[in-house]
Motif scaffolding. Structure first.
Motif, PDB file in Angstrom:
ATOM      1  N   TYR A 146      40.431  43.096  42.389  1.00 32.62           N
ATOM      2  CA  TYR A 146      40.991  41.930  43.075  1.00 32.62           C
ATOM      3  C   TYR A 146      41.152  42.232  44.558  1.00 32.62           C
ATOM      4  N   ILE A 147      40.750  41.284  45.404  1.00 30.77           N
ATOM      5  CA  ILE A 147      41.037  41.373  46.835  1.00 30.77           C
ATOM      6  C   ILE A 147      41.796  40.117  47.258  1.00 30.77           C
ATOM      7  N   PHE A 148      42.862  40.326  48.028  1.00 29.76           N
ATOM      8  CA  PHE A 148      43.610  39.222  48.633  1.00 29.76           C
ATOM      9  C   PHE A 148      43.278  39.196  50.119  1.00 29.76           C
ATOM     10  N   THR A 149      42.607  38.155  50.563  1.00 29.80           N
ATOM     11  CA  THR A 149      42.330  38.001  51.986  1.00 29.80           C
ATOM     12  C   THR A 149      43.466  37.173  52.581  1.00 29.80           C
ATOM     13  N   GLY A 150      44.306  37.856  53.339  1.00 30.68           N
ATOM     14  CA  GLY A 150      45.550  37.276  53.819  1.00 30.68           C
ATOM     15  C   GLY A 150      46.684  37.750  52.935  1.00 30.68           C
ATOM     16  N   ALA A 151      47.737  38.273  53.569  1.00 31.43           N
ATOM     17  CA  ALA A 151      48.893  38.758  52.804  1.00 31.43           C
ATOM     18  C   ALA A 151      50.138  38.010  53.261  1.00 31.43           C
ATOM     19  N   GLY A 152      50.075  36.703  53.137  1.00 33.84           N
ATOM     20  CA  GLY A 152      51.227  35.867  53.463  1.00 33.84           C
ATOM     21  C   GLY A 152      52.112  35.676  52.257  1.00 33.84           C
ATOM     22  N   LEU A 153      52.930  34.652  52.303  1.00 31.73           N
ATOM     23  CA  LEU A 153      53.920  34.399  51.259  1.00 31.73           C
ATOM     24  C   LEU A 153      53.288  34.310  49.874  1.00 31.73           C
ATOM     25  N   SER A 154      52.259  33.482  49.727  1.00 39.96           N
ATOM     26  CA  SER A 154      51.673  33.249  48.409  1.00 39.96           C
ATOM     27  C   SER A 154      51.033  34.510  47.838  1.00 39.96           C
ATOM     28  N   ALA A 155      50.312  35.244  48.678  1.00 43.55           N
ATOM     29  CA  ALA A 155      49.647  36.467  48.221  1.00 43.55           C
ATOM     30  C   ALA A 155      50.667  37.520  47.814  1.00 43.55           C
ATOM     31  N   LEU A 156      51.693  37.710  48.641  1.00 42.60           N
ATOM     32  CA  LEU A 156      52.684  38.741  48.348  1.00 42.60           C
ATOM     33  C   LEU A 156      53.516  38.393  47.117  1.00 42.60           C
ATOM     34  N   MET A 157      53.843  37.119  46.948  1.00 51.28           N
ATOM     35  CA  MET A 157      54.548  36.710  45.733  1.00 51.28           C
ATOM     36  C   MET A 157      53.692  36.982  44.492  1.00 51.28           C
ATOM     37  N   THR A 158      52.401  36.665  44.586  1.00 51.97           N
ATOM     38  CA  THR A 158      51.503  36.854  43.438  1.00 51.97           C
ATOM     39  C   THR A 158      51.375  38.328  43.086  1.00 51.97           C
ATOM     40  N   VAL A 159      51.136  39.163  44.079  1.00 51.21           N
ATOM     41  CA  VAL A 159      50.987  40.604  43.822  1.00 51.21           C
ATOM     42  C   VAL A 159      52.285  41.192  43.280  1.00 51.21           C
ATOM     43  N   TYR A 160      53.409  40.784  43.850  1.00 46.85           N
ATOM     44  CA  TYR A 160      54.711  41.273  43.391  1.00 46.85           C
ATOM     45  C   TYR A 160      54.909  40.971  41.905  1.00 46.85           C
ATOM     46  N   LYS A 161      54.567  39.760  41.508  1.00 43.04           N
ATOM     47  CA  LYS A 161      54.739  39.360  40.113  1.00 43.04           C
ATOM     48  C   LYS A 161      53.688  40.003  39.199  1.00 43.04           C
ATOM     49  N   MET A 162      52.531  40.294  39.741  1.00 41.12           N
ATOM     50  CA  MET A 162      51.534  41.040  38.958  1.00 41.12           C
ATOM     51  C   MET A 162      52.069  42.427  38.607  1.00 41.12           C
ATOM     52  N   VAL A 163      52.714  43.049  39.580  1.00 42.30           N
ATOM     53  CA  VAL A 163      53.310  44.373  39.336  1.00 42.30           C
ATOM     54  C   VAL A 163      54.442  44.255  38.322  1.00 42.30           C
ATOM     55  N   GLN A 164      55.309  43.278  38.527  1.00 48.47           N
ATOM     56  CA  GLN A 164      56.447  43.089  37.625  1.00 48.47           C
ATOM     57  C   GLN A 164      56.016  42.852  36.176  1.00 48.47           C
ATOM     58  N   SER A 165      54.895  42.176  36.007  1.00 48.33           N
ATOM     59  CA  SER A 165      54.430  41.848  34.654  1.00 48.33           C
ATOM     60  C   SER A 165      53.983  43.078  33.885  1.00 48.33           C
ATOM     61  N   GLY A 166      53.531  44.102  34.600  1.00 49.48           N
ATOM     62  CA  GLY A 166      53.019  45.309  33.959  1.00 49.48           C
ATOM     63  C   GLY A 166      51.663  45.125  33.304  1.00 49.48           C
ATOM     64  N   LYS A 167      51.002  43.986  33.549  1.00 47.46           N
ATOM     65  CA  LYS A 167      49.731  43.668  32.890  1.00 47.46           C
ATOM     66  C   LYS A 167      48.507  44.001  33.733  1.00 47.46           C
ATOM     67  N   PHE A 168      48.726  44.501  34.960  1.00 46.77           N
ATOM     68  CA  PHE A 168      47.588  44.695  35.858  1.00 46.77           C
ATOM     69  C   PHE A 168      47.508  46.131  36.388  1.00 46.77           C
ATOM     70  N   ASN A 169      48.151  47.051  35.683  1.00 42.10           N
ATOM     71  CA  ASN A 169      48.162  48.433  36.141  1.00 42.10           C
ATOM     72  C   ASN A 169      46.778  49.075  36.146  1.00 42.10           C
ATOM     73  N   ASP A 170      45.870  48.513  35.354  1.00 41.12           N
ATOM     74  CA  ASP A 170      44.515  49.061  35.283  1.00 41.12           C
ATOM     75  C   ASP A 170      43.556  48.373  36.253  1.00 41.12           C
ATOM     76  N   LYS A 171      44.072  47.489  37.099  1.00 41.90           N
ATOM     77  CA  LYS A 171      43.245  46.760  38.047  1.00 41.90           C
ATOM     78  C   LYS A 171      43.448  47.306  39.463  1.00 41.90           C
ATOM     79  N   SER A 172      42.368  47.509  40.174  1.00 46.90           N
ATOM     80  CA  SER A 172      42.466  47.936  41.572  1.00 46.90           C
ATOM     81  C   SER A 172      42.613  46.688  42.447  1.00 46.90           C
ATOM     82  N   ILE A 173      43.607  46.729  43.337  1.00 46.79           N
ATOM     83  CA  ILE A 173      43.957  45.555  44.131  1.00 46.79           C
ATOM     84  C   ILE A 173      44.005  45.923  45.605  1.00 46.79           C
ATOM     85  N   LEU A 174      43.376  45.107  46.453  1.00 47.24           N
ATOM     86  CA  LEU A 174      43.376  45.326  47.901  1.00 47.24           C
ATOM     87  C   LEU A 174      43.983  44.107  48.598  1.00 47.24           C
TER      88      LEU A 174
END
Length: 384
Positions: free
Chosen positions: A6-34
């Motif tokens: 996964y790549i996020f182009t732009g790290a504003g409110l929406s991107a940071l909220m999404t990534v934060y919740k991806m981490v919290q979910s524990g379901k994306f630990n095997d995914k590389s994220i930029l």
């Protein structure tokens, strides 16, 4: 060339909220994220406000809460009891700190302070070129707003919520720290929808913003002259400007989601996540990011994510009116808040009301204006 899931182009409110919740979910630990953004997110560059009736994941960074709000125009003032809601303020730097405190500990997530220059999509791969490197990914989340795309078309109105705000410290104790001024339309309208917005943190400290819902921005001096007049009218003769903020938020029902593909999704303002009729962003992005994280766990085709609701149509009606008759915005909002139930209005603006509740709010608005708008925008709604 390094590849990411996964790549996020732009790290504003929406991107940071999404990534934060991806981490919290524990379901994306095997995914590389930029995460890519030219802004290092280390300054207090903005303030977000939202109303809520419960404690959420952003509770610890809420700097101030208000249980009451003031609505005013040149003819009346009304104290709004917000219960069960509270009006909350979050400073940008506190939000960035909370997110990066968690994200920086994740070995699978990389944040690079680079400017995105180009995105190129092929059938199964997306290439991202920055000012210094190239990357590839399987799925891309774009939050870089394409202003030209929205504003070059004429089918959907595009207004701006534009403002300048001063954080001031006054020698005189003039503010009520228990009440926010939600909208004060008593300022001169000058053919636009113009109001003051005040967030007091103590009797002597407040953020005072001069805000417009209109198509064209003003010269900076025009905003600041109006702030100075308002401060004087409050009875303040001696004050210090601690900090300034400035912004312009697009208000439009333009269907950004139609640009989504199977592997590329537009999020945030670029995806239409801003509440079109008010310019509010925080709460909408909070909801949408949660929906997106859930969606990622069961779907792979981003074209299936967006679902248009009745609230999109309601927003389109208001924007159509303000686009054609921007000078009557004060009249519309005053009609709604003069006798309407404040908590029901906020629930409506949060897009959580039933159809019966919608009608109760809408009937407070000038009926002829909205009936005419229905006929004016009906074709746009049908075409989508």
């Amino acid at each position: 060339m390094k590849h990411f899931d996964y790549i996020f182009t732009g790290a504003g409110l929406s991107a940071l909220m999404t990534v934060y919740k991806m981490v919290q979910s524990g379901k994306f630990n095997d995914k590389s994220i930029l995460l890519l953004d030219e802004n290092p997110k280390k300054t207090n560059d903005r303030t977000w406000c939202f109303w809520d009736d419960s404690n959420g994941i952003w509770e610890t960074i809420i700097q101030k809460k208000w249980n009451s709000a003031l609505f005013a125009d040149e003819n009346f003032r009304r104290d709004l009891v917000l219960k069960p809601y509270q009006y909350n303020m979050v400073k940008g730097l506190d939000f960035y700190t909370q997110v990066f405190d968690l994200v920086s500990k994740q070995e699978n997530i990389t944040f690079l302070n680079q400017k995105v220059l180009e995105i190129e999509e092929s059938e199964n791969l997306i290439l991202v070129q920055t000012d210094t490197e190239s990357f590839s990914c399987t799925k891309l989340f774009n939050s870089i707003y394409n202003k030209q795309k929205a504003e070059s078309q004429t089918e959907y109105p595009v207004l701006q919520q534009h403002f300048i705000g001063w954080f001031i410290k006054s020698e005189q104790p003039v503010f009520n720290p228990e009440q926010a001024t939600f909208m004060d339309f008593s300022v001169e309208q000058r053919g636009n929808t113009r109001f003051m917005y005040v967030l007091p943190s103590s009797e002597r400290e407040a953020l005072i913003e001069y805000t417009l819902f209109s198509e064209n921005l003003l010269q900076n001096q025009e905003y600041e002259t109006e702030i100075q007049k308002y401060i004087k009218n409050l009875g303040i003769t001696d004050y210090e400007i601690v900090e300034k903020e400035q912004g312009s938020i697009p208000m439009t029902c333009y269907p950004f989601w139609k640009a989504n593909t199977k592997n590329v999704i537009n999020i945030g303002t670029s995806g239409g996540w801003t509440k079109a009729s008010t310019g509010y962003t925080f709460k909408n992005s909070d909801k949408k990011s949660s929906q997106l994280v859930s969606f990622l766990q069961r779907e792979t085709d981003f074209t299936k994510f967006h679902k248009r609701t009745k609230f999109w149509f309601y927003d389109l009606l208001l924007l159509d009116i303000l686009d054609r008759k921007n000078e009557i915005g004060s009249h519309i909002f005053s009609s709604m808040f003069k006798k309407g139930n404040p908590s029901l209005i906020f629930k409506f603006l949060d897009e959580e009301t039933s159809f019966i509740e919608d009608i109760k709010v809408i009937l407070k608005c000038p009926k002829i204006l909205f009936i005419k708008a229905i006929f004016h925008v009906a074709l746009k709604a049908i075409k989508l």
